[in-house]
Design a protein around this motif. Structure first.
Motif, short mmCIF file in Angstrom:
data_model
loop_
_atom_site.label_atom_id
_atom_site.label_comp_id
_atom_site.label_asym_id
_atom_site.label_seq_id
_atom_site.Cartn_x
_atom_site.Cartn_y
_atom_site.Cartn_z
N ALA B 143 0.84 -1.20 0.00
CA ALA B 143 0.00 0.00 0.00
C ALA B 143 0.88 1.25 0.00
O ALA B 143 0.61 2.23 -0.71
N LEU B 148 -1.24 3.10 -2.49
CA LEU B 148 -2.66 2.73 -2.40
C LEU B 148 -3.19 3.13 -1.02
O LEU B 148 -3.33 2.30 -0.13
N LEU B 151 -6.30 1.37 0.69
CA LEU B 151 -6.37 -0.09 0.68
C LEU B 151 -6.59 -0.64 2.09
O LEU B 151 -5.85 -0.36 3.01
N HIS B 192 -4.63 -3.23 -6.44
CA HIS B 192 -4.85 -1.88 -6.96
C HIS B 192 -6.34 -1.54 -7.08
O HIS B 192 -6.80 -0.53 -6.57
N SER B 195 -8.32 -1.41 -3.89
CA SER B 195 -8.12 -0.13 -3.22
C SER B 195 -9.00 0.95 -3.84
O SER B 195 -9.69 1.70 -3.15
#
Lengths: 200, 200
Positions: B143, B148, B151, B192, B195
DNA sequence: GGTGCAACTGACCGATCAGTCAATTTTTCC
DNA sequence: GGAAAAATTGACTGATCGGTCAGTTGCACC
């Protein structure tokens, strides 16, 4: 096809989904379906033959639902997400009727008999490939839509099937159909990096 | 702990992996382990108690391997890919010894007994949560590494476990440990879009 | 060297399993 | 209406299942 035969398949599917193949006896299938032992063996040569018939019918219902999604006019990523909703919805309605999540007949059977009964393994293998068939064109659409030029649609479809099966396992474990839906958003990104890696 | 007891657990794990829980009888476990029926029930009150002991040992070996990956100094995405190689390698070596792919003990048991034996279901549930434990910090690293911010590391870890289980199922079905490795590159992208969606 | 306990033996048990079968009813078709 | 075919009956079988148990062995400790 005989109505009794159809009822046996339907009953067996439901019982196998709920308790697994080994945990359900032929006597229980018969009594639940309101049929005698002899009638069972009049229509099916063995318990596993009934299972294979059940697999085929089960597979077809999912294949049809996937096919319908593939031919809808939704955007490609929406179609991908919709695929996960097919088993998720089936799981939810089954849960409502029976009180707990049941997983997937194909997954159940692969695990329980995949290395024991080869006829069943082959039937399951064919069944999961039939799932991939309507999924693959959706992956191809996504490849265009998202510009994933090097995406192998066959690998992509298999990856999606794998993620659906993973979600179904967690759904059964945690008694929560939401586990399947939770995998849906992850699938799109999965295809992205699957494409990137297959460039190598 | 007794050597005989350990041998029973080891033998049972191997047999359960190969043929499933229901398809392996206590007599076969005993004869394979070179032990008498009475000795079996001297150490374990029931067949399912042996299974639970096997689950615990099996889980720990995977948890340890995941832990080692988590604490290595590799880059976060490499750690993620390495996670998939743990079951993939186990699957390959088992396949080399026995001639076919075996899937995962936890997956097998969840499917076969998840709705039948609640003690086993709880043990499996606890086991898969223990897998998530060393995976979660890896997700957290990713993350940060990939930016991200939204996430959910818990959801991410569960998604990865689900993808591993999905790969294991396909590995068993197609008798090919490569199916597990094939899921590895997809995992990063999955995180990805997981998130992105959880921003909503 | 005797005592106590854990490890171990293997024949045995009732239950349940998938599958059988000879007899009977129902349906089909001329 | 009658004969052939299909559907149905349910008691039965042999095998196998998980589990029991009365008794024996071997080892540790005093």
């Amino acid at each position: 096809m005989s109505e009794t035969r159809a009822r046996l398949i339907e009953t067996a599917t439901d019982l196998f989904l709920g308790k697994g193949y080994g945990a359900v006896g032929t006597s229980q299938i018969c009594s639940t379906a309101g049929v005698n032992k002899g009638t069972f063996y009049h229509f099916f040569p063995s318990k596993s033959a009934l299972l294979i018939a059940a697999i085929e019918k089960y597979t077809k219902s999912f294949e049809d639902a996937f096919e319908q999604i593939a031919q809808s006019d939704a955007a490609a990523p929406e179609k991908l997400a919709a695929l996960f909703e097919v088993p998720a919805a089936a799981n939810r309605s089954w849960r409502k009727r029976n009180g707990f999540s049941q997983g997937c007949l194909l997954g159940n059977v692969i695990v329980e008999l995949g290395t024991v009964d080869d006829a069943v393994r082959q039937a399951s293998q064919k069944a999961l490939r039939q799932w991939e068939k309507p999924i693959e064109p959706i992956i191809a659409e996504i490849a265009i839509f998202e510009g994933l030029h090097s995406l192998d649609t066959s690998k992509g479809a298999r990856c999606v099937v794998s993620m659906i099966q993973g979600g179904l396992l967690l759904a059964k474990l945690n008694n929560d159909p939401g586990e399947i839906s939770a995998m849906a958003p992850a699938a799109l990104g999965a295809l992205h990096t699957l494409s990137a890696k297959s460039k190598n």
